[in-house]
Design an enzyme around this catalytic site. Structure first.
Site, PDB file in Angstrom:
ATOM      1  N   LYS A 140       0.869  -1.136   0.091  1.00  0.00           N
ATOM      2  CA  LYS A 140       0.042  -0.072  -0.008  1.00  0.00           C
ATOM      3  C   LYS A 140       0.703   1.353   0.040  1.00  0.00           C
ATOM      4  O   LYS A 140       1.975   1.180   0.717  1.00  0.00           O
ATOM      5  CB  LYS A 140      -0.960   0.039   1.376  1.00  0.00           C
ATOM      6  CG  LYS A 140      -1.775   1.104   1.219  1.00  0.00           C
ATOM      7  CD  LYS A 140      -2.817   0.938   2.453  1.00  0.00           C
ATOM      8  CE  LYS A 140      -3.949   2.117   2.560  1.00  0.00           C
ATOM      9  NZ  LYS A 140      -4.840   1.858   3.855  1.00  0.00           N
TER      10      LYS A 140
ATOM     11  N   SER B 123      -9.395   2.008   3.058  1.00  0.00           N
ATOM     12  CA  SER B 123      -8.491   2.826   2.091  1.00  0.00           C
ATOM     13  C   SER B 123      -7.608   2.104   1.304  1.00  0.00           C
ATOM     14  O   SER B 123      -6.741   2.270   0.563  1.00  0.00           O
ATOM     15  CB  SER B 123      -7.617   3.909   2.810  1.00  0.00           C
ATOM     16  OG  SER B 123      -7.196   3.095   3.979  1.00  0.00           O
TER      17      SER B 123
ATOM     18  N   SER C 175     -10.229  -0.171   7.148  1.00  0.00           N
ATOM     19  CA  SER C 175      -9.450  -0.180   6.012  1.00  0.00           C
ATOM     20  C   SER C 175      -8.652  -1.293   5.380  1.00  0.00           C
ATOM     21  O   SER C 175      -8.259  -1.519   3.918  1.00  0.00           O
ATOM     22  CB  SER C 175      -8.543   0.835   5.857  1.00  0.00           C
ATOM     23  OG  SER C 175      -9.102   2.201   5.806  1.00  0.00           O
TER      24      SER C 175
END
Length: 468
Positions: free
Chosen positions: A80, A149, A173
């Site tokens: 990420k 996210s 997330s």
């Protein structure tokens, strides 16, 4: 027969150790698959084609010499884009950091590399891991959100672009994108994995963890990631259990507390019926399933989370926001302005409520092994202007207790549905074992149609033991 890009991290690592699979072949297969799907899915911010192939060649030479660096030797991983990666851009999904290149690796990235993993690239995040969506599409249906996210990590793993990826969770997330995309998402116990070098959002809520396609792969990555780090004062000194052994011996039906209150009450009708049916299925397989009532303190858990995260996020961004307020996207900008206005007394009261909720939840978990509930209120919503509702994951993030998303089927429209288990603090090994048992009993494998294989390699299932 499977294509190389269909392999799980565990199977890829095993085949590389046995010299039945080349790391170069695996990386090339994944990059070709990404080239085919990325224009539609848009899961990646940066792909390190040259660096990944160079590393794969070096790891292949080492494997041929009978040397492996660790349990992920030759396995590509997505990261990420809030994790610092030395020499590779870390943008945090923000225009402010569009050209930022860190000089060091975040501790989780460093531990992956030490274990032999290949960093394939950086996956899309919402801006600073908050609410404003990125460009990623759900690989199950391109006009639906993948969640957030950790949008790119979930979509990339689901679409077979990479066998595993790192995400982060402050609210929902990891678990919510995992549920929406039909993959496993593990939010470990708070402090179990170092967050050093991961751009913060809320110091007391931030967790990092893996998204994968099997429980075994979650255990494999946690084995590499877990452990004390002097650079993260919140990281735990607690010994790291053998997570792989825990899932390989997962033959004991758990005691599950089914939570209808709040979770099934707020779930859509199709998901509600699905969860009831899957709970009954687990009970028939031998699990003890009983309804449990959440403590009275639970009623304030969303408000407490909102206050604490609002204040801490505003504090994290205070200096950057003063200098670049006009470059923030609308939802995050509004959240920072509100967070800066919350009184300190409200923050302290919310922390007191948080401690009470955690205490009460730990008491409840003495009656059952794990809580069972849906991982999201429904399937991924249509539209890319939202990342969905994270409220079903707030309890795990607020209390720091470990939780895992378990894909459990499809709805009538062909979108993934998922369960979640929540367990006691630092009982991540027991949680993984229970999730592995549920995985075996439910026997659900979800593959988005657009990710269908195009070419064969020897099927590792033929040599796979019963725990994998």
């Amino acid at each position: 027969m499977l294509d190389a890009h269909d392999l799980t991290a565990y199977d890829a690592a095993r085949l590389i150790r046995q010299r039945e699979l080349s790391p170069v072949t695996l990386v090339e297969s994944l990059l070709q698959h990404i080239d085919r799907l990325e224009p539609e899915v848009q899961a990646w911010v940066t792909l390190d084609h040259a660096g990944a192939l160079d590393t794969a060649r070096q790891l292949e030479r080492e494997a041929h010499q009978g040397s492996t660096r660790g349990p992920l030797h030759g396995v590509p991983i997505g990261v990420k884009d809030i994790y610092y990666t030395a020499g590779l851009k870390t943008t945090c999904g923000s225009r402010i950091l569009a050209d930022f290149v860190p000089t060091y690796d975040a501790t989780p990235v460093a531990r992956l590399k030490q274990a032999g993993a290949i960093i394939l690239g950086k996956t899309v995040t919402t801006e600073f891991a908050t609410m404003d969506p990125g460009p990623t599409h759900n690989p199950w249906h391109l006009d639906h959100t993948p969640g957030g996210s950790s949008s790119g990590s979930a979509a990339a793993v689901a679409a077979r672009m990479v066998p595993a990826a790192l995400g982060s969770q402050t609210y929902g997330s990891i678990q919510r994108p995992a549920a929406y995309c039909g993959v496993y998402g593990l939010k470990p116990s708070f402090g179990r994995v170092s967050r050093h070098g991961v751009y913060p959002l809320s110091w007391s809520f931030d967790h990092v963890g893996p998204l994968t396609r099997t429980v075994t792969d979650c255990a494999l990555l946690l084995q590499v990631l877990a452990g004390y780090d002097p650079h993260d004062r919140a990281s735990s000194h607690a010994p790291v259990p053998d997570y792989l052994r825990a899932v390989q011996r997962a033959d004991h039906p758990p005691r599950l507390g089914l939570v209808r209150q709040f979770y099934l009450e707020r779930a859509d009708s199709e998901l509600r019926a699905h969860v009831e049916a899957q709970a009954e299925r687990l009970a028939r397989a031998g699990a003890s399933v009983q309804e449990v009532k959440l403590p009275d303190s639970f009623r304030t858990h969303l408000a407490a989370h909102r206050v604490i995260s609002g204040v801490e996020t505003a504090a994290v961004h205070a200096e950057l926001f003063r200098a670049h307020a006009d470059l923030y996207r609308p939802r995050l900008r509004a959240a920072l302005e509100i967070g800066a206005l919350i009184p300190g007394t409200s923050y302290l009261q919310a922390q007191r409520i948080r401690r009470l909720i955690r205490h009460d939840l730990i008491q409840l978990l003495q009656r059952v092994d794990f809580l069972l509930m849906p991982a999201a209120p429904g399937p991924a919503p249509q539209g890319l202007g939202t990342t969905g509702d994270p409220s079903f994951n707030a309890l795990a993030s607020l209390t720091g207790l470990p939780a895992i998303t378990i894909p459990s089927g499809l709805n009538a429209a062909g979108m993934p549905l998922a369960l979640q288990l929540l367990g006691p603090a630092m009982a991540d090994d027991r949680l993984l074992a229970a999730a592995r048992w549920c995985e075996a009993m439910l026997d659900v494998t979800l593959v988005p149609p657009l990710a269908a294989s195009t070419g064969p390699i020897p099927n590792p299932e033929a040599r796979r033991g019963p725990a994998h």
